[in-house]
Design a protein around this motif. Structure first.
Motif, PDB file in Angstrom:
ATOM      1  N   PRO A 105       0.825  -1.216   0.000  1.00  8.66           N
ATOM      2  CA  PRO A 105       0.000   0.000   0.000  1.00  8.66           C
ATOM      3  C   PRO A 105       0.859   1.267   0.000  1.00  8.66           C
ATOM      4  N   THR A 106       0.387   2.264  -0.715  1.00  3.87           N
ATOM      5  CA  THR A 106       1.059   3.561  -0.706  1.00  3.87           C
ATOM      6  C   THR A 106       0.727   4.265   0.613  1.00  3.87           C
ATOM      7  N   ASP A 107       1.422   5.366   0.859  1.00  2.00           N
ATOM      8  CA  ASP A 107       1.115   6.144   2.062  1.00  2.00           C
ATOM      9  C   ASP A 107      -0.331   6.629   2.031  1.00  2.00           C
ATOM     10  N   ASP A 108      -0.806   7.015   0.851  1.00  3.79           N
ATOM     11  CA  ASP A 108      -2.204   7.463   0.735  1.00  3.79           C
ATOM     12  C   ASP A 108      -3.175   6.317   1.003  1.00  3.79           C
ATOM     13  N   ASP A 109      -2.839   5.101   0.524  1.00  4.75           N
ATOM     14  CA  ASP A 109      -3.677   3.930   0.802  1.00  4.75           C
ATOM     15  C   ASP A 109      -3.783   3.700   2.306  1.00  4.75           C
ATOM     16  N   VAL A 110      -2.634   3.731   2.984  1.00  6.99           N
ATOM     17  CA  VAL A 110      -2.618   3.486   4.428  1.00  6.99           C
ATOM     18  C   VAL A 110      -3.422   4.557   5.158  1.00  6.99           C
ATOM     19  N   THR A 111      -3.235   5.813   4.756  1.00  8.19           N
ATOM     20  CA  THR A 111      -3.983   6.905   5.401  1.00  8.19           C
ATOM     21  C   THR A 111      -5.484   6.721   5.207  1.00  8.19           C
ATOM     22  N   ALA A 112      -5.902   6.354   4.011  1.00  2.00           N
ATOM     23  CA  ALA A 112      -7.334   6.152   3.739  1.00  2.00           C
ATOM     24  C   ALA A 112      -7.886   4.997   4.574  1.00  2.00           C
ATOM     25  N   ILE A 113      -7.129   3.940   4.714  1.00  2.19           N
ATOM     26  CA  ILE A 113      -7.564   2.799   5.531  1.00  2.19           C
ATOM     27  C   ILE A 113      -7.665   3.216   6.997  1.00  2.19           C
ATOM     28  N   LEU A 114      -6.656   3.945   7.473  1.00  2.00           N
ATOM     29  CA  LEU A 114      -6.695   4.417   8.866  1.00  2.00           C
ATOM     30  C   LEU A 114      -7.893   5.332   9.098  1.00  2.00           C
ATOM     31  N   PHE A 115      -8.181   6.184   8.131  1.00  3.07           N
ATOM     32  CA  PHE A 115      -9.340   7.066   8.277  1.00  3.07           C
ATOM     33  C   PHE A 115     -10.621   6.255   8.408  1.00  3.07           C
ATOM     34  N   GLN A 116     -10.783   5.222   7.590  1.00  2.00           N
ATOM     35  CA  GLN A 116     -11.965   4.359   7.697  1.00  2.00           C
ATOM     36  C   GLN A 116     -12.020   3.673   9.060  1.00  2.00           C
ATOM     37  N   MET A 117     -10.858   3.310   9.578  1.00  2.00           N
ATOM     38  CA  MET A 117     -10.781   2.618  10.857  1.00  2.00           C
ATOM     39  C   MET A 117     -11.176   3.538  12.029  1.00  2.00           C
ATOM     40  N   TYR A 118     -10.802   4.816  11.931  1.00  2.00           N
ATOM     41  CA  TYR A 118     -10.949   5.731  13.066  1.00  2.00           C
ATOM     42  C   TYR A 118     -12.025   6.807  12.888  1.00  2.00           C
ATOM     43  N   LYS A 119     -12.687   6.872  11.743  1.00  2.00           N
ATOM     44  CA  LYS A 119     -13.609   7.987  11.506  1.00  2.00           C
ATOM     45  C   LYS A 119     -14.767   8.008  12.492  1.00  2.00           C
ATOM     46  N   ASP A 120     -15.250   6.849  12.931  1.00  2.00           N
ATOM     47  CA  ASP A 120     -16.346   6.818  13.900  1.00  2.00           C
ATOM     48  C   ASP A 120     -15.902   7.248  15.296  1.00  2.00           C
ATOM     49  N   ASP A 121     -14.595   7.371  15.475  1.00  2.00           N
ATOM     50  CA  ASP A 121     -14.051   7.830  16.756  1.00  2.00           C
ATOM     51  C   ASP A 121     -13.804   9.339  16.741  1.00  2.00           C
ATOM     52  N   GLY A 122     -14.274  10.010  15.673  1.00  2.00           N
ATOM     53  CA  GLY A 122     -14.138  11.459  15.601  1.00  2.00           C
ATOM     54  C   GLY A 122     -12.814  11.935  15.028  1.00  2.00           C
ATOM     55  N   MET A 123     -12.021  11.034  14.502  1.00  2.00           N
ATOM     56  CA  MET A 123     -10.735  11.429  13.937  1.00  2.00           C
ATOM     57  C   MET A 123     -10.943  11.884  12.494  1.00  2.00           C
ATOM     58  N   VAL A 124     -10.133  12.819  12.040  1.00  2.00           N
ATOM     59  CA  VAL A 124     -10.235  13.330  10.676  1.00  2.00           C
ATOM     60  C   VAL A 124      -9.052  12.821   9.850  1.00  2.00           C
TER      61      VAL A 124
END
Length: 152
Positions: free
Chosen positions: A18-37
């Motif tokens: 995964p590229t850095d952007d791929d990892v960031t997008a996955i992390l965002f999906q993982m944490y978005k319900d926790d209020g993270m942007v």
């Protein structure tokens, strides 16, 4: 994986880095319900470069560990000690689904995630420095990499 299954001609192998952007997008999906942007996830990824995705999942999961420990202590009435018989009682409650707690979502902050990530890094370094993984492999008799797989 079982070595004979992955030899050439047995299966198609898909290698994904995964590229850095791929990892960031996955992390965002993982944490978005926790209020993270999204920008928080960029900073989290940059703070721990080269860490696999499961590292970031472990950070998230560990934020709930304190609530679980407190429930065990308060409602189940035991200190966490694997040698105590009261763990049997807690196990019965969990398996049978009796009187299970409702946990409030943890209000995560980026600083909280950074601190937990640093704790996990220290744990990784301790495991590496004490050679716990190689000792485990020796004790299982595999001697090879992975989960008891000998590729030789």
């Amino acid at each position: 994986m079982f070595a004979p299954l992955i030899r050439d001609g047995r299966m198609e192998k898909f290698y994904w880095e995964p590229t850095d952007d791929d990892v960031t997008a996955i992390l965002f999906q993982m944490y978005k319900d926790d209020g993270m942007v999204y920008e928080d996830m960029q900073r989290l990824r940059m703070r721990f470069p080269g860490q696999p995705l499961d590292f970031f999942g472990a950070i998230r999961a560990s934020t709930y560990d304190g609530q679980i420990r407190e429930w065990i202590k308060r409602d189940v009435g035991i200190e966490i000690d694997p040698n105590k018989e009261s763990l049997t009682e807690m196990s019965k409650r969990l398996v049978q689904g009796i009187d299970l707690p409702q946990f409030e979502p943890v209000r995560m902050t980026l600083d909280m995630l950074f601190a937990e990530g640093e704790r996990l890094i220290a744990e990784q370094e301790l495991v590496a420095s004490t050679h716990l993984a190689s000792e485990y492999l020796k004790s299982t008799g595999s001697g090879g990499p992975g989960l008891g797989i000998s590729l030789g």
